[in-house]
Motif scaffolding. Structure first.
Motif, PDB file in Angstrom:
ATOM      1  N   ASP A  94       4.170  -9.560  -2.865  1.00 52.80           N
ATOM      2  CA  ASP A  94       2.966  -9.267  -3.637  1.00 52.80           C
ATOM      3  C   ASP A  94       2.229  -8.044  -3.098  1.00 52.80           C
ATOM      4  OD1 ASP A  94       3.449 -11.387  -5.316  1.00 52.80           O
ATOM      5  OD2 ASP A  94       2.068 -12.770  -4.309  1.00 52.80           O
ATOM      6  N   LEU A  95       2.416  -7.745  -1.815  1.00 50.69           N
ATOM      7  CA  LEU A  95       1.828  -6.522  -1.277  1.00 50.69           C
ATOM      8  C   LEU A  95       2.405  -5.296  -1.969  1.00 50.69           C
ATOM      9  CD1 LEU A  95       1.703  -7.147   2.582  1.00 50.69           C
ATOM     10  CD2 LEU A  95      -0.251  -6.876   1.045  1.00 50.69           C
ATOM     11  N   HIS A  96       3.713  -5.311  -2.204  1.00 53.79           N
ATOM     12  CA  HIS A  96       4.346  -4.192  -2.916  1.00 53.79           C
ATOM     13  C   HIS A  96       3.802  -4.068  -4.339  1.00 53.79           C
ATOM     14  CE1 HIS A  96       7.252  -4.913   0.328  1.00 53.79           C
ATOM     15  NE2 HIS A  96       7.736  -3.705   0.111  1.00 53.79           N
ATOM     16  N   VAL A  97       3.580  -5.196  -4.974  1.00 52.07           N
ATOM     17  CA  VAL A  97       3.036  -5.170  -6.333  1.00 52.07           C
ATOM     18  C   VAL A  97       1.716  -4.425  -6.342  1.00 52.07           C
ATOM     19  CG1 VAL A  97       2.193  -6.581  -8.247  1.00 52.07           C
ATOM     20  CG2 VAL A  97       4.219  -7.317  -6.954  1.00 52.07           C
ATOM     21  N   ASP A  98       0.830  -4.776  -5.408  1.00 48.69           N
ATOM     22  CA  ASP A  98      -0.478  -4.125  -5.343  1.00 48.69           C
ATOM     23  C   ASP A  98      -0.340  -2.649  -4.968  1.00 48.69           C
ATOM     24  OD1 ASP A  98      -1.662  -6.527  -5.967  1.00 48.69           O
ATOM     25  OD2 ASP A  98      -2.201  -7.016  -3.892  1.00 48.69           O
ATOM     26  N   TYR A  99       0.482  -2.372  -3.979  1.00 50.15           N
ATOM     27  CA  TYR A  99       0.639  -1.003  -3.469  1.00 50.15           C
ATOM     28  C   TYR A  99       1.092  -0.045  -4.561  1.00 50.15           C
ATOM     29  CZ  TYR A  99       2.901   2.764  -0.732  1.00 50.15           C
ATOM     30  OH  TYR A  99       3.308   3.972  -0.218  1.00 50.15           O
ATOM     31  N   TYR A 100       2.134  -0.402  -5.272  1.00 47.00           N
ATOM     32  CA  TYR A 100       2.643   0.504  -6.301  1.00 47.00           C
ATOM     33  C   TYR A 100       1.723   0.551  -7.522  1.00 47.00           C
ATOM     34  CZ  TYR A 100       6.942   1.263  -3.680  1.00 47.00           C
ATOM     35  OH  TYR A 100       7.854   1.630  -2.711  1.00 47.00           O
ATOM     36  N   ALA A 101       1.128  -0.577  -7.888  1.00 47.24           N
ATOM     37  CA  ALA A 101       0.211  -0.572  -9.030  1.00 47.24           C
ATOM     38  C   ALA A 101      -0.999   0.318  -8.756  1.00 47.24           C
ATOM     39  CB  ALA A 101      -0.238  -1.993  -9.349  1.00 47.24           C
ATOM     40  N   GLN A 102      -1.493   0.299  -7.520  1.00 43.99           N
ATOM     41  CA  GLN A 102      -2.636   1.129  -7.161  1.00 43.99           C
ATOM     42  C   GLN A 102      -2.350   2.623  -7.384  1.00 43.99           C
ATOM     43  OE1 GLN A 102      -3.243   0.159  -3.056  1.00 43.99           O
ATOM     44  NE2 GLN A 102      -4.395  -1.725  -3.456  1.00 43.99           N
ATOM     45  N   ARG A 103      -1.076   3.006  -7.302  1.00 42.17           N
ATOM     46  CA  ARG A 103      -0.695   4.412  -7.353  1.00 42.17           C
ATOM     47  C   ARG A 103      -0.010   4.789  -8.674  1.00 42.17           C
ATOM     48  NH1 ARG A 103      -1.383   2.202  -2.768  1.00 42.17           N
ATOM     49  NH2 ARG A 103      -2.080   3.427  -0.959  1.00 42.17           N
ATOM     50  N   ALA A 104      -0.143   3.925  -9.670  1.00 42.51           N
ATOM     51  CA  ALA A 104       0.583   4.104 -10.931  1.00 42.51           C
ATOM     52  C   ALA A 104       0.032   5.212 -11.809  1.00 42.51           C
ATOM     53  CB  ALA A 104       0.599   2.782 -11.710  1.00 42.51           C
ATOM     54  N   ASP A 105      -1.067   5.859 -11.412  1.00 38.09           N
ATOM     55  CA  ASP A 105      -1.550   7.017 -12.176  1.00 38.09           C
ATOM     56  C   ASP A 105      -0.647   8.231 -11.995  1.00 38.09           C
ATOM     57  OD1 ASP A 105      -3.667   5.637 -13.206  1.00 38.09           O
ATOM     58  OD2 ASP A 105      -5.127   6.374 -11.739  1.00 38.09           O
ATOM     59  N   ALA A 106       0.222   8.198 -10.984  1.00 35.21           N
ATOM     60  CA  ALA A 106       1.185   9.289 -10.814  1.00 35.21           C
ATOM     61  C   ALA A 106       2.064   9.394 -12.050  1.00 35.21           C
ATOM     62  CB  ALA A 106       2.055   9.026  -9.584  1.00 35.21           C
ATOM     63  N   GLY A 107       2.495  10.606 -12.349  1.00 33.44           N
ATOM     64  CA  GLY A 107       3.401  10.764 -13.477  1.00 33.44           C
ATOM     65  C   GLY A 107       4.690   9.997 -13.263  1.00 33.44           C
ATOM     66  N   LEU A 108       5.138   9.948 -12.021  1.00 29.10           N
ATOM     67  CA  LEU A 108       6.341   9.204 -11.664  1.00 29.10           C
ATOM     68  C   LEU A 108       6.205   8.734 -10.225  1.00 29.10           C
ATOM     69  CD1 LEU A 108       9.292   8.319 -12.382  1.00 29.10           C
ATOM     70  CD2 LEU A 108      10.040  10.479 -11.349  1.00 29.10           C
ATOM     71  N   ILE A 109       6.547   7.478  -9.983  1.00 32.04           N
ATOM     72  CA  ILE A 109       6.675   6.961  -8.627  1.00 32.04           C
ATOM     73  C   ILE A 109       8.153   6.876  -8.296  1.00 32.04           C
ATOM     74  CG2 ILE A 109       6.408   4.928  -7.151  1.00 32.04           C
ATOM     75  CD1 ILE A 109       3.849   4.260  -8.694  1.00 32.04           C
ATOM     76  N   VAL A 110       8.533   7.443  -7.153  1.00 32.69           N
ATOM     77  CA  VAL A 110       9.860   7.205  -6.598  1.00 32.69           C
ATOM     78  C   VAL A 110       9.685   6.169  -5.507  1.00 32.69           C
ATOM     79  CG1 VAL A 110      11.916   8.195  -5.533  1.00 32.69           C
ATOM     80  CG2 VAL A 110      10.520   9.589  -7.078  1.00 32.69           C
ATOM     81  N   SER A 111      10.359   5.048  -5.637  1.00 34.89           N
ATOM     82  CA  SER A 111      10.159   3.962  -4.692  1.00 34.89           C
ATOM     83  C   SER A 111      10.589   4.347  -3.287  1.00 34.89           C
ATOM     84  CB  SER A 111      10.955   2.724  -5.127  1.00 34.89           C
ATOM     85  OG  SER A 111      12.322   2.839  -4.752  1.00 34.89           O
ATOM     86  N   GLU A 112      10.165   3.551  -2.331  1.00 39.88           N
ATOM     87  CA  GLU A 112      10.729   3.645  -0.984  1.00 39.88           C
ATOM     88  C   GLU A 112      12.243   3.450  -1.063  1.00 39.88           C
ATOM     89  OE1 GLU A 112       9.514  -0.358   0.993  1.00 39.88           O
ATOM     90  OE2 GLU A 112       8.496  -0.165  -0.949  1.00 39.88           O
ATOM     91  N   GLY A 113      12.967   3.860  -0.032  1.00 42.34           N
ATOM     92  CA  GLY A 113      14.410   3.697  -0.036  1.00 42.34           C
ATOM     93  C   GLY A 113      14.813   2.232  -0.129  1.00 42.34           C
ATOM     94  N   ILE A 114      15.683   1.934  -1.074  1.00 39.42           N
ATOM     95  CA  ILE A 114      16.147   0.566  -1.321  1.00 39.42           C
ATOM     96  C   ILE A 114      17.645   0.530  -1.066  1.00 39.42           C
ATOM     97  CG2 ILE A 114      16.333  -1.282  -3.028  1.00 39.42           C
ATOM     98  CD1 ILE A 114      14.047   0.042  -4.570  1.00 39.42           C
TER      99      ILE A 114
END
Length: 356
Positions: free
Chosen positions: A37-57
């Motif tokens: 759930d921390l990841h959910v919050d972290y990426y949602a907080q930054r979703a105004d970016a045109g594109l998010i590239v995730s951390e390495g998976i």
């Protein structure tokens, strides 16, 4: 004249602005390599970016090298990532999964016992990795048999398919920083005598075939890749990175890929990364490396890139796009908390308030 806040299309990816969040390892996954759930919050907080590239998976357990990094090699991980992508899309954002196989850059303490360490050649990296019990040297890798390489490529392709099923808008193949694709490309880590070693064309073959497999599985226009010719990180050395990467770009330029994500950092060989890309790549280009807002706008205005990615500024500025848009000052991050556990230094950085 395009601006940072103008939309742009990269392959099948429609970006509402040209500000890309670069991939950053943050070491918050659970014990089963799942986002939380921390990841959910972290990426949602930054979703105004045109594109998010995730951390390495990592696309397979063999691809894991660091502690608390997430994977996408089983369905429980897919379900967990679905919560992340749903949260980003709910805010109107787009997100791609960066597929990162570390190859020989692995510490025993960071992987399940008995996990194979694979690389193009059996050459141990002169590098130190962080583990929960302190810094550790790397493990001696096993050189892949030629017959095994299609299976490694298939693991990437399966991870791409699972990423799309998890709601990601595409994938990015990590081809730098001394990880497996870069190990195949570089002369210092590839001593093979089969069709994957020797000439530049042979050394880039693994990356070309992997990108072709990703494109066949999810569509070329949803596949990007990240490179940094000459990057020495993780004990990587190539005798002629300009030739190697020029050969790579020539080989994949006609695939219709979504974008090239180019890190234009200073390297020992003194390469002009932008000139190299301009000479060999006709597709969309995302530029990265210590670029501030003014420089980003200048690069877009001169047509040097289609979008600009920012890494560290996004750590302490979840609202980076709005800070750029309004000229608000940027907050500083705490470097001691980049790879820590929990919300502190991860999801607790606030958006800007005029009272700050």
């Amino acid at each position: 004249m395009p601006g940072l806040f103008d939309p742009v299309r990269l392959g099948a990816l429609d970006l509402r602005n040209r500000i890309v969040m670069a991939p950053m390892t943050r070491s918050r996954a659970d014990e089963a390599d799942r986002p939380t759930d921390l990841h959910v919050d972290y990426y949602a907080q930054r979703a105004d970016a045109g594109l998010i590239v995730s951390e390495g998976i990592h696309p397979s357990i063999e691809g894991k090298g660091y502690p608390r990094t997430p994977g996408i090699y089983d369905d429980s991980q897919r379900v967990a990532w679905n919560k992340v992508t749903d949260a980003v899309h709910a805010r109107g954002g787009s997100i791609v999964a960066q597929l990162m196989h570390v190859g020989r850059i692995a510490a025993e303490a960071n992987r399940p016992a008995g996990t194979d360490v694979i690389a193009p050649s059996a050459i141990q990296a002169n590098a130190k990795l962080w583990t929960a019990t302190g810094m550790s040297g790397t493990m001696v890798p096993r050189a892949l048999e030629t017959s095994e390489i299609p299976g490694v490529i298939e693991a990437y392709a399966s991870a791409a398919a699972r990423s799309i099923a998890a709601g990601f808008d595409g994938v990015e193949l990590h081809c730098t920083s001394g990880y497996l694709p870069a190990q195949f490309m570089a002369t210092g880590t590839n001593r093979r005598t089969d069709g994957y070693g020797g000439s530049a064309a042979n050394r880039v073959r693994f990356v070309v075939e992997t990108l072709e497999a990703l494109a066949a599985r999810i569509g070329a226009d949803r596949v990007g890749f990240r490179i940094c010719p000459g990057n020495p990180f993780n004990d990587l050395h190539d005798e002629d990175p300009a030739e190697t990467h020029g050969t790579l770009l020539d080989a994949i330029d006609g695939l219709g890929l979504a974008y090239c994500h180019l890190i234009a950092m200073e390297v020992p060989q003194g390469l002009d990364h932008r000139a190299l890309a301009a000479a060999h790549w006709r597709g969309p280009l995302i530029l990265n490396e210590s670029i501030d807002q003014a420089k980003a706008q200048a690069l877009l205005s001169e047509g040097a890139a289609d979008a600009i990615s920012f890494g560290r500024p996004f750590i302490a500025n979840p609202d980076l796009v709005e800070r750029f848009r309004n000229g608000y000052p940027l907050a500083d991050f705490d470097p001691m908390l980049i790879y820590a556990e929990g919300a502190r230094g991860y999801t607790d950085y606030p958006a800007y308030s005029p009272a700050d």
